[in-house]
Motif scaffolding. Structure first.
Motif, mmCIF file in Angstrom:
data_model
loop_
_atom_site.group_PDB
_atom_site.id
_atom_site.type_symbol
_atom_site.label_atom_id
_atom_site.label_comp_id
_atom_site.label_asym_id
_atom_site.label_seq_id
_atom_site.Cartn_x
_atom_site.Cartn_y
_atom_site.Cartn_z
ATOM 1 N N TYR A 130 0.851 -1.189 0.000
ATOM 2 C CA TYR A 130 0.000 0.000 0.000
ATOM 3 C C TYR A 130 0.882 1.232 0.000
ATOM 4 O O TYR A 130 2.063 1.165 0.349
ATOM 5 N N ILE A 131 0.307 2.354 -0.413
ATOM 6 C CA ILE A 131 1.031 3.621 -0.472
ATOM 7 C C ILE A 131 0.341 4.618 0.437
ATOM 8 O O ILE A 131 -0.861 4.848 0.319
ATOM 9 N N ARG A 132 1.132 5.207 1.345
ATOM 10 C CA ARG A 132 0.623 6.278 2.211
ATOM 11 C C ARG A 132 0.995 7.599 1.540
ATOM 12 O O ARG A 132 2.177 7.911 1.370
ATOM 13 N N LEU A 133 -0.028 8.343 1.125
ATOM 14 C CA LEU A 133 0.207 9.617 0.459
ATOM 15 C C LEU A 133 0.758 10.634 1.454
ATOM 16 O O LEU A 133 0.517 10.537 2.666
ATOM 17 N N ALA A 134 1.473 11.617 0.952
ATOM 18 C CA ALA A 134 2.064 12.658 1.799
ATOM 19 C C ALA A 134 0.980 13.627 2.270
ATOM 20 O O ALA A 134 0.022 13.905 1.545
ATOM 21 N N ALA A 135 1.143 14.143 3.480
ATOM 22 C CA ALA A 135 0.218 15.147 4.012
ATOM 23 C C ALA A 135 0.364 16.454 3.249
ATOM 24 O O ALA A 135 -0.602 17.187 3.047
ATOM 25 N N ALA B 47 -4.645 7.976 2.812
ATOM 26 C CA ALA B 47 -4.274 9.328 3.240
ATOM 27 C C ALA B 47 -3.165 9.269 4.278
ATOM 28 O O ALA B 47 -2.932 8.237 4.920
ATOM 29 N N ALA B 48 -2.507 10.390 4.481
ATOM 30 C CA ALA B 48 -1.365 10.470 5.392
ATOM 31 C C ALA B 48 -1.674 9.927 6.791
ATOM 32 O O ALA B 48 -0.878 9.195 7.355
ATOM 33 N N PRO C 287 7.424 13.509 -0.295
ATOM 34 C CA PRO C 287 7.274 12.182 -0.899
ATOM 35 C C PRO C 287 6.200 11.331 -0.213
ATOM 36 O O PRO C 287 5.928 11.484 0.972
ATOM 37 N N ALA C 288 5.626 10.436 -0.991
ATOM 38 C CA ALA C 288 4.738 9.400 -0.457
ATOM 39 C C ALA C 288 5.630 8.234 -0.050
ATOM 40 O O ALA C 288 6.820 8.197 -0.374
ATOM 41 N N VAL C 289 5.055 7.271 0.663
ATOM 42 C CA VAL C 289 5.833 6.117 1.092
ATOM 43 C C VAL C 289 5.025 4.842 0.847
ATOM 44 O O VAL C 289 3.799 4.854 0.990
ATOM 45 N N ALA C 290 5.714 3.785 0.427
ATOM 46 C CA ALA C 290 5.043 2.507 0.175
ATOM 47 C C ALA C 290 5.626 1.436 1.084
ATOM 48 O O ALA C 290 6.824 1.439 1.393
ATOM 49 N N PRO D 107 0.117 14.800 -8.262
ATOM 50 C CA PRO D 107 -0.804 15.324 -7.248
ATOM 51 C C PRO D 107 -2.254 14.908 -7.478
ATOM 52 O O PRO D 107 -3.092 15.061 -6.590
ATOM 53 N N GLY D 108 -2.564 14.350 -8.637
ATOM 54 C CA GLY D 108 -3.917 13.884 -8.910
ATOM 55 C C GLY D 108 -4.241 12.543 -8.261
ATOM 56 O O GLY D 108 -5.389 12.112 -8.266
ATOM 57 N N ILE D 109 -3.244 11.892 -7.679
ATOM 58 C CA ILE D 109 -3.482 10.598 -7.012
ATOM 59 C C ILE D 109 -4.134 10.872 -5.662
ATOM 60 O O ILE D 109 -3.568 11.553 -4.812
ATOM 61 N N LYS D 110 -5.305 10.340 -5.469
ATOM 62 C CA LYS D 110 -6.088 10.557 -4.246
ATOM 63 C C LYS D 110 -6.268 9.232 -3.506
ATOM 64 O O LYS D 110 -6.183 8.155 -4.101
ATOM 65 N N PRO D 111 -6.544 9.294 -2.186
ATOM 66 C CA PRO D 111 -6.770 8.057 -1.421
ATOM 67 C C PRO D 111 -7.849 7.192 -2.072
ATOM 68 O O PRO D 111 -8.849 7.692 -2.581
#
Length: 146
Positions: free
Chosen positions: A29-34, A138-139, A39-42, A110-114
């Motif tokens: 899974y990928i946790r998007l950045a706040a 989401a973060a 960066p996001a983290v997987a 930035p268009g990638i949403k939860p």
């Protein structure tokens, strides 16, 4: 009668065996950045196959750069550093989880949403590639259930 019992026992034992281990990826899974500029983290789990190999890269079409990292504690401080290839021993399980190994995804679209799935492509030293559709969260959201 005895022969049919032996056959049933053999079939039952065969059903218990999963065969040789197969190189695979799960629980990604990928946790998007706040903050969108961060960066996001997987996170994910890799299961080793029948031979040793190494994870050499993970790519995605929605980030400009990806790096394998590891978090560590030193003198009461948290630090993070990039890591090179990650050895995957035959039959082993390597977990990328919060507080340990993880994948940093820099300059993510930035268009990638939860809730959207993002394909991560895992490349191994044995020339094998595995694509996995990882859900995004989401973060501050809890990790998805396994």
């Amino acid at each position: 009668m005895r022969r049919s019992w032996v056959l049933v026992a053999a079939l039952a034992l065969g059903a218990c065996s999963d065969g040789p281990p197969k190189l695979s990826v799960d629980k990604a899974y990928i946790r998007l950045a706040a903050v969108p500029s961060r960066p996001a983290v997987a996170y994910f789990t890799i299961h080793g196959g029948t031979a040793d190999t190494a994870l050499i890269a993970v790519s995605s079409e929605v980030s400009v750069k990806n790096e394998l990292h590891e978090s560590m504690q030193s003198g009461g401080l948290s630090a993070m550093k990039p890591v090179g290839d990650v050895p995957i021993r035959s039959g082993s399980t390597v977990v990328f989880a919060p507080g340990g190994k993880h994948l940093m995804l820099f300059d993510m679209n930035p268009g990638i949403k939860p809730g959207r799935a993002v394909t991560l492509t895992f490349t191994f030293a044995n020339n094998q590639r595995i694509a996995f559709d990882a859900p995004t969260i989401a973060a501050g959201a809890p990790a998805p259930a396994p």
